[in-house]
Design an enzyme around this catalytic site. Sequence first.
Site, PDB file in Angstrom:
ATOM      1  N   LYS A  12       0.293   5.592   4.842  1.00  0.00           N
ATOM      2  CA  LYS A  12       1.696   5.993   4.610  1.00  0.00           C
ATOM      3  C   LYS A  12       2.278   6.648   5.863  1.00  0.00           C
ATOM      4  O   LYS A  12       1.873   6.298   6.968  1.00  0.00           O
ATOM      5  CB  LYS A  12       1.793   6.888   3.371  1.00  0.00           C
ATOM      6  CG  LYS A  12       1.117   6.233   2.162  1.00  0.00           C
ATOM      7  CD  LYS A  12       1.419   6.880   0.856  1.00  0.00           C
ATOM      8  CE  LYS A  12       0.701   6.115  -0.260  1.00  0.00           C
ATOM      9  NZ  LYS A  12       0.999   6.615  -1.589  1.00  0.00           N
ATOM     10  N   HIS A  98       5.394  -2.047  -1.756  1.00  0.00           N
ATOM     11  CA  HIS A  98       4.805  -0.811  -2.288  1.00  0.00           C
ATOM     12  C   HIS A  98       5.863  -0.093  -3.124  1.00  0.00           C
ATOM     13  O   HIS A  98       7.050  -0.136  -2.805  1.00  0.00           O
ATOM     14  CB  HIS A  98       4.330   0.075  -1.128  1.00  0.00           C
ATOM     15  CG  HIS A  98       3.537   1.249  -1.608  1.00  0.00           C
ATOM     16  ND1 HIS A  98       4.126   2.377  -2.128  1.00  0.00           N
ATOM     17  CD2 HIS A  98       2.200   1.460  -1.684  1.00  0.00           C
ATOM     18  CE1 HIS A  98       3.177   3.236  -2.492  1.00  0.00           C
ATOM     19  NE2 HIS A  98       2.004   2.694  -2.233  1.00  0.00           N
ATOM     20  N   GLU A 100       6.746   2.844  -3.271  1.00  0.00           N
ATOM     21  CA  GLU A 100       7.566   3.802  -2.519  1.00  0.00           C
ATOM     22  C   GLU A 100       8.695   3.086  -1.783  1.00  0.00           C
ATOM     23  O   GLU A 100       9.783   3.637  -1.629  1.00  0.00           O
ATOM     24  CB  GLU A 100       6.677   4.613  -1.568  1.00  0.00           C
ATOM     25  CG  GLU A 100       5.863   5.651  -2.348  1.00  0.00           C
ATOM     26  CD  GLU A 100       4.528   6.012  -1.745  1.00  0.00           C
ATOM     27  OE1 GLU A 100       4.281   5.719  -0.568  1.00  0.00           O
ATOM     28  OE2 GLU A 100       3.702   6.597  -2.484  1.00  0.00           O
ATOM     29  N   GLU A 168      -0.820  -1.049  -8.718  1.00  0.00           N
ATOM     30  CA  GLU A 168      -0.736   0.398  -8.549  1.00  0.00           C
ATOM     31  C   GLU A 168       0.251   0.985  -9.554  1.00  0.00           C
ATOM     32  O   GLU A 168       1.473   0.933  -9.329  1.00  0.00           O
ATOM     33  CB  GLU A 168      -0.245   0.736  -7.138  1.00  0.00           C
ATOM     34  CG  GLU A 168      -1.123   0.197  -6.034  1.00  0.00           C
ATOM     35  CD  GLU A 168      -0.905   0.971  -4.730  1.00  0.00           C
ATOM     36  OE1 GLU A 168      -1.870   1.557  -4.241  1.00  0.00           O
ATOM     37  OE2 GLU A 168       0.225   0.996  -4.235  1.00  0.00           O
ATOM     38  N   GLY A 174      -0.837   9.260  -6.026  1.00  0.00           N
ATOM     39  CA  GLY A 174      -0.754  10.609  -5.481  1.00  0.00           C
ATOM     40  C   GLY A 174      -0.730  11.710  -6.530  1.00  0.00           C
ATOM     41  O   GLY A 174      -0.405  12.854  -6.218  1.00  0.00           O
ATOM     42  N   SER A 214      -4.629   7.100  -6.897  1.00  0.00           N
ATOM     43  CA  SER A 214      -5.583   8.208  -7.040  1.00  0.00           C
ATOM     44  C   SER A 214      -7.048   7.771  -7.032  1.00  0.00           C
ATOM     45  O   SER A 214      -7.873   8.358  -7.746  1.00  0.00           O
ATOM     46  CB  SER A 214      -5.268   9.040  -8.277  1.00  0.00           C
ATOM     47  OG  SER A 214      -3.996   9.653  -8.133  1.00  0.00           O
TER      48      SER A 214
END
Length: 254
Positions: A12, A98, A100, A168, A174, A214
């Site tokens: 990241k 992703h 994000e 994911e 996270g 995670s």
Amino acid sequence: MARKKLIAGNWKMNGLLADGTELAKNVAAGVKALGKPQCEFLVCPPFTLLQAVKKALRGAKVALGAQDCHFAEKGAHTGDISPLMLKDLGCGYVILGHSERRADHGESNELVCKKAEAAHKAGLKTVICIGETLAQREAGKAVDVCREQILGSVPTDSTASDTVIAYEPVWAIGTGKVPTTADVEEVHAAVRKVLAKKLGKGNANKMRILYGGSVKPGNAKELLNLPDVDGALIGGASLKAEDFLGIAKNAGCC
Ligand code: PGA
């Protein structure tokens, strides 16, 4: 056909020149020390570290990847990086879609698909990310969301040699929270079915489906040995070589 596990680190927006190079050197040394591991390794640092990390990984069997790219080869796209530029720097992979980027930059399935087509054309392998939010999981829609993302984000001519899928769950990224192994199994099996419909059984059976969210050395054994789980996309724990390699060891890579 046995699928070789892929242990992938997504750094990241982390790492300056000194600590990023140090981390890459430690990963390289750790992978070398594994002898002949049964897994493949990949690290995806930020754009700014690609060149230094490439150098630090020299001689180690660790592939280099980026975390995003544009769909154009070149041109007037201020601040963007093209697949050709990544290839030129020695990247073998690029992570696309992703959560994000989907959330922070409004990336749609269509855009992710366009980027993936361009990346494949440039000779890069893609790690295409999918996954449901907590609200979608609680509404019982996890599989539906993943199906839609696969159908929309994965180019129709993708093959097992140029594409990796990463499941994911957004709520597991996270947070230290992970789905139950039964839930992971359910989604991965469903994803493979959708891939079979879209790309044919041959491709689907050979295509790697990673789990991400995670992943730590402590949960790697149970998560990464499920039937349809072919490795991991690791965020936080990939920032410590010891944890990254610990995950590989616990996943049965050596
Ligand atoms: P995490 O991130 O391992 O820190 O949960 C995974 C990812 O976002 O790829």
